[in-house]
Structures are given as C-alpha cells and as structure tokens.
Design a protein around this motif. Structure first.
Motif, short mmCIF file in Angstrom:
data_model
loop_
_atom_site.label_atom_id
_atom_site.label_comp_id
_atom_site.label_asym_id
_atom_site.label_seq_id
_atom_site.Cartn_x
_atom_site.Cartn_y
_atom_site.Cartn_z
N SER A 238 4.89 14.07 2.47
CA SER A 238 5.00 13.02 3.58
C SER A 238 3.52 13.01 4.13
CB SER A 238 5.88 13.48 4.50
OG SER A 238 7.19 13.60 4.23
N CYS A 239 3.37 11.49 4.37
CA CYS A 239 2.04 11.24 5.29
C CYS A 239 2.36 11.48 6.82
CB CYS A 239 1.70 9.84 5.02
SG CYS A 239 0.25 9.17 6.08
N GLY A 240 1.04 12.17 7.42
CA GLY A 240 1.46 12.50 8.63
C GLY A 240 0.95 11.35 9.60
N CYS A 242 1.99 8.03 8.82
CA CYS A 242 2.95 7.09 8.85
C CYS A 242 4.19 7.64 8.25
CB CYS A 242 2.32 5.75 8.06
SG CYS A 242 2.08 6.23 6.13
N ASP A 243 5.12 6.72 7.77
CA ASP A 243 6.34 7.26 7.41
C ASP A 243 6.54 7.20 5.73
OD1 ASP A 243 7.32 7.66 9.96
OD2 ASP A 243 7.99 5.36 9.96
N GLU A 244 5.42 6.82 5.19
CA GLU A 244 5.56 6.92 3.47
C GLU A 244 5.82 8.29 3.09
OE1 GLU A 244 5.09 4.69 1.14
OE2 GLU A 244 5.12 2.95 2.90
N LYS A 245 6.53 8.57 2.17
CA LYS A 245 6.74 9.37 1.37
C LYS A 245 6.45 9.24 -0.13
CE LYS A 245 11.21 9.83 2.23
NZ LYS A 245 12.58 9.90 2.20
N PHE A 246 6.01 10.57 -0.86
CA PHE A 246 5.54 10.40 -2.12
C PHE A 246 5.98 11.59 -3.04
CE2 PHE A 246 2.54 8.40 0.82
CZ PHE A 246 2.40 7.45 -0.02
N ALA A 247 6.24 11.25 -4.32
CA ALA A 247 6.85 12.10 -5.04
C ALA A 247 5.89 13.31 -5.76
CB ALA A 247 7.57 11.67 -6.44
N SER A 248 4.48 13.05 -5.46
CA SER A 248 3.44 13.98 -5.93
C SER A 248 2.45 14.19 -5.02
CB SER A 248 2.98 13.60 -7.41
OG SER A 248 2.11 12.26 -7.08
N LYS A 253 -2.59 12.04 -1.76
CA LYS A 253 -3.96 12.06 -1.56
C LYS A 253 -4.55 10.42 -1.83
CE LYS A 253 -4.99 16.74 -2.73
NZ LYS A 253 -5.64 17.38 -3.53
N LYS A 254 -4.27 9.70 -2.50
CA LYS A 254 -4.63 8.28 -2.96
C LYS A 254 -4.20 7.34 -1.68
CE LYS A 254 -4.29 8.28 -8.03
NZ LYS A 254 -3.54 7.51 -9.38
N HIS A 255 -3.08 7.69 -1.17
CA HIS A 255 -2.47 6.91 0.05
C HIS A 255 -3.28 7.20 1.07
CE1 HIS A 255 0.24 5.36 3.35
NE2 HIS A 255 0.09 6.64 3.74
N LEU A 256 -3.98 8.51 1.42
CA LEU A 256 -4.39 9.01 2.61
C LEU A 256 -5.77 8.11 2.68
CD1 LEU A 256 -3.84 12.67 2.87
CD2 LEU A 256 -3.18 10.83 4.20
N LEU A 257 -6.40 7.79 1.41
CA LEU A 257 -7.77 6.90 1.56
C LEU A 257 -7.52 5.60 2.36
CD1 LEU A 257 -8.80 7.38 -2.12
CD2 LEU A 257 -9.80 8.43 -0.21
N LEU A 258 -6.00 5.28 2.28
CA LEU A 258 -6.17 4.00 3.16
C LEU A 258 -6.22 4.35 4.42
CD1 LEU A 258 -2.77 2.87 1.46
CD2 LEU A 258 -5.21 1.66 1.27
N HIS A 259 -6.03 5.34 5.09
CA HIS A 259 -6.11 5.64 6.60
C HIS A 259 -7.34 5.86 6.87
CE1 HIS A 259 -1.68 5.50 7.29
NE2 HIS A 259 -1.62 6.22 6.37
N SER A 260 -8.26 6.61 5.87
CA SER A 260 -9.70 7.05 5.96
C SER A 260 -10.53 5.66 6.13
CB SER A 260 -9.97 8.05 5.31
OG SER A 260 -10.23 7.43 3.64
N GLY A 261 -10.44 4.81 5.09
CA GLY A 261 -10.99 3.71 5.28
C GLY A 261 -12.72 3.80 4.74
N ASP A 262 -12.72 5.07 3.83
CA ASP A 262 -13.87 5.18 3.33
C ASP A 262 -14.22 4.79 1.98
OD1 ASP A 262 -16.20 6.40 2.63
OD2 ASP A 262 -15.52 8.32 2.25
N LYS A 263 -14.68 3.68 1.88
CA LYS A 263 -14.93 2.83 0.70
C LYS A 263 -16.32 2.97 0.09
CE LYS A 263 -12.24 -1.24 2.30
NZ LYS A 263 -12.09 -2.67 2.36
N ARG A 264 -16.26 4.35 -0.78
CA ARG A 264 -17.55 4.96 -1.24
C ARG A 264 -17.91 3.91 -2.77
NH1 ARG A 264 -15.81 10.63 -2.37
NH2 ARG A 264 -13.77 9.71 -2.82
N LEU A 275 -12.03 1.54 -2.28
CA LEU A 275 -11.67 3.03 -1.78
C LEU A 275 -11.66 3.91 -2.85
CD1 LEU A 275 -8.37 1.96 0.62
CD2 LEU A 275 -10.55 3.11 1.14
N ARG A 276 -11.32 3.33 -4.02
CA ARG A 276 -11.08 4.01 -5.35
C ARG A 276 -11.88 3.57 -6.40
NH1 ARG A 276 -5.66 2.54 -3.87
NH2 ARG A 276 -4.51 4.16 -2.76
N LYS A 277 -12.23 4.50 -7.39
CA LYS A 277 -13.08 4.19 -8.38
C LYS A 277 -12.24 3.10 -9.35
CE LYS A 277 -15.88 6.09 -12.10
NZ LYS A 277 -16.14 7.36 -12.96
N SER A 278 -11.03 3.36 -9.53
CA SER A 278 -10.18 2.55 -10.38
C SER A 278 -10.05 0.94 -9.76
CB SER A 278 -8.84 2.91 -10.31
OG SER A 278 -8.02 3.12 -9.18
N GLY A 279 -10.35 0.98 -8.29
CA GLY A 279 -10.21 -0.56 -7.85
C GLY A 279 -11.65 -1.15 -8.26
#
Length: 322
Positions: A238-240, A242-248, A253-264, A275-279
C-alpha cells in the motif's frame, strides 16, 4: 494431484488422501521418492492430516511428529540436519501456506512460496536464493543476468547486446525457441505467442484462470494474480500517501515516483523530463523518422505503441484484445 504409487489423479485433495489411506497403507520409500532429481531436494508432503502411521496420534507440526517418532517409537532421526520436508496444507480451492498461513490462488503459487521458507543456496552473482543446489546451478547456467551482464539464448548460449537482439535471434532460429505447439510442432519464442498461434491456427481456446474465491475469470495469468492479491489477500503493498494498492513492491516503487516528482531523465533533443527511463525511451520515438507501429487495416504508421493502441481502440475496437 497424482498418486506416486499408481498414477491415479484427483482434483479433490480429500479424495486423494482417502485413496492413499485405503490403497497404499504401507509407505514405500523407493517408489514415493523416485521422482526426486537430486539428493538435496526437499520432499513435498501433504500435512493436512498429520498423524503417526504407527500409533495414529495426530500432530500440529512436523517437529512434534519427528520428536514423537524418535522418543516413543525409538526411530533413529538425526536432528542435526533439517527434516528435508516441504509441508503443505491442501484443501479444495483453498491454498494456505502451512508455515505462515499466507493465501494463494493455486497450487503453483503456493509451491513457489513454500520454497522461500527453505532457501539454503544463494547465488554469488546476484544474491537470489534457492531451495536446492540443482535449482541454484540451473539459475546460474540459464537465467542469472548478473553473471554475464548480457542476455543470452538458453538453448545455444549465444550472448546478445540487448533483449531485442535475443528476440530477433529466436525469431530467426526456430530450433532455439522453447515453446512448442503440440499440434503442428511449430516453435515460438514466448508462451503468449504460442497461445495466440493455438487460438488462431488450431481454434484451441485460450487458457482461462478462474478465481477460487469469487466468480471472476481471467484470460491472462498476471491479471488473475493481481486481482487475487489485491482483492482476496493482505499480501499487497500500500502507498502511504494515497489509497493505491499494488501486487508487487516494484510497482509500488514506480508509483512512489509520482509523489516525489523527481524527473531525472531528460530528453537531449527537446529537454522534456520524465520520472522513469522507460518514459524517456518511449518519448524519444517522437523524434525518430522510423515509425515501427503500423495499422494493417488503414495503412497508418505511428512512432509510439501508445499512439497505435489509441488508434486501434478508436477505429478498430472489435480487434482489440489488450
């Protein structure tokens, strides 16, 4: 479930246990353990109704039963070593871990999980652990990416600079493809491609995954597992914030990048950040003259797969199975 003595198969674990009690009262080690590939493999044992075969006393766990056999029946057991048993508690449509009571959608997932309680062999290259030396050696030989740092063909062992190069090799060299059609013996690089072939060429229905806890039915294993973990267990992440839940944990960790806003990850053409290299990798196709995604119906071409998907959903929804 298949009887190791006579080969009879059963869907109901209770019927399987009754068959063994009635037809195979005497334990024959040579037959029961014949399937083990190596001496350090643990034996999978149904411990749902755990009892002594000599006095028929029942016990809650294997340690108590082993001590009983040693003390009350003077059976020689060396307690300096592990018992070498993978315990299972199996009931119809209910798959609970005997040790931690974790809940799983089917026997395959339960078996994989149970192995994690007995991992004694660790890969020196990547740190992954396994229950037997045979499993560890197979990992190092076939799947360990840290050992060579390069993807390779599991059949001919040829290394490649990228996963895409390996896929091109498999498409060109059918003999290296591991997934075989049992109708025409054609070979395929992935299980999903083989399943599509079975459906389209041989009119074989795709495999379905019914949920044992509700009426939901899935045609993809990953979607079935995600549903089961998020809906019927407490094993999700569970994300601390928001209310999102994840199976892995990886998806969390990928979701938490949305909250950090760190676009490296920054595009070296237009300076757009991600946010992600894949993006970033997906974005770079916008600047490419190569349009690798095509619609075979209206001869349109697209830089990005997401654009092709949007086109298919809006123009040809009847062909979409994604």
């Amino acid at each position: 479930m298949v009887c190791v003595y006579c080969g009879e198969s059963y869907d109901d674990p209770a019927e399987f246990r009754a068959h063994n009690d009635q037809e195979h009262k005497e334990f024959k080690a040579g037959i029961a353990l014949y399937h083990l590939r190596d001496l350090d493999s643990d034996v999978k044992v149904d411990c749902t109704d755990l009892q002594c075969r000599l006095c028929f006393n029942r016990y809650e766990n294997l340690d108590h039963l082993a001590k009983h056999l040693s003390t009350d029946h003077e059976i020689n057991i060396n307690f300096n070593y592990d018992l070498g048993v993978l315990p299972f508690k199996i009931n119809k449509d209910s798959y609970l871990c005997f040790l931690c009571k974790g809940k799983f959608p089917n026997m395959r997932f339960l078996s994989r999980h149970t192995n994690t309680h007995f991992q004694k062999y660790t890969c020196e290259f990547c740190g992954n652990s396994y229950a037997s030396s045979t499993a560890l050696n197979g990992h190092i030989r076939n799947t360990c990416s840290r050992k060579s740092q390069l993807p390779f063909c599991r059949k001919c062992k040829k290394p490649f600079n990228s996963v895409k190069e390996r896929m091109n090799h498999l498409m060109a060299s059918k003999i290296c493809c591991q997934h075989v059609c049992n109708v025409c013996n054609d070979r395929f690089p992935t299980w999903n491609i083989k399943q599509n072939h079975m459906k389209e060429r041989h009119d074989k229905p795709g495999k379905s995954y019914p949920c044992p806890d509700c009426s939901a039915v899935f045609h993809r294993k990953d979607k079935f597992r995600k549903h089961f973990v998020l809906t019927h267990t407490d094993s999700h992440y569970s994300c601390g914030q928001c209310d999102e839940k994840f199976a892995s944990e990886l998806n969390l960790k990928k979701h938490l990048l949305l909250h950090s806003g760190d676009k490296r990850f920054i595009c070296d053409v237009c300076d757009k950040s991600f946010l992600r290299k894949s993006g970033l990798t997906q974005h770079k196709w916008i600047h490419s003259e190569v349009k690798k995604h095509s619609c075979n119906l209206c001869d349109k071409h697209f830089n990005q797969r997401v654009c092709w998907k949007a086109h298919m959903r809006s123009r040809h929804p009847e062909l979409c199975d994604f």
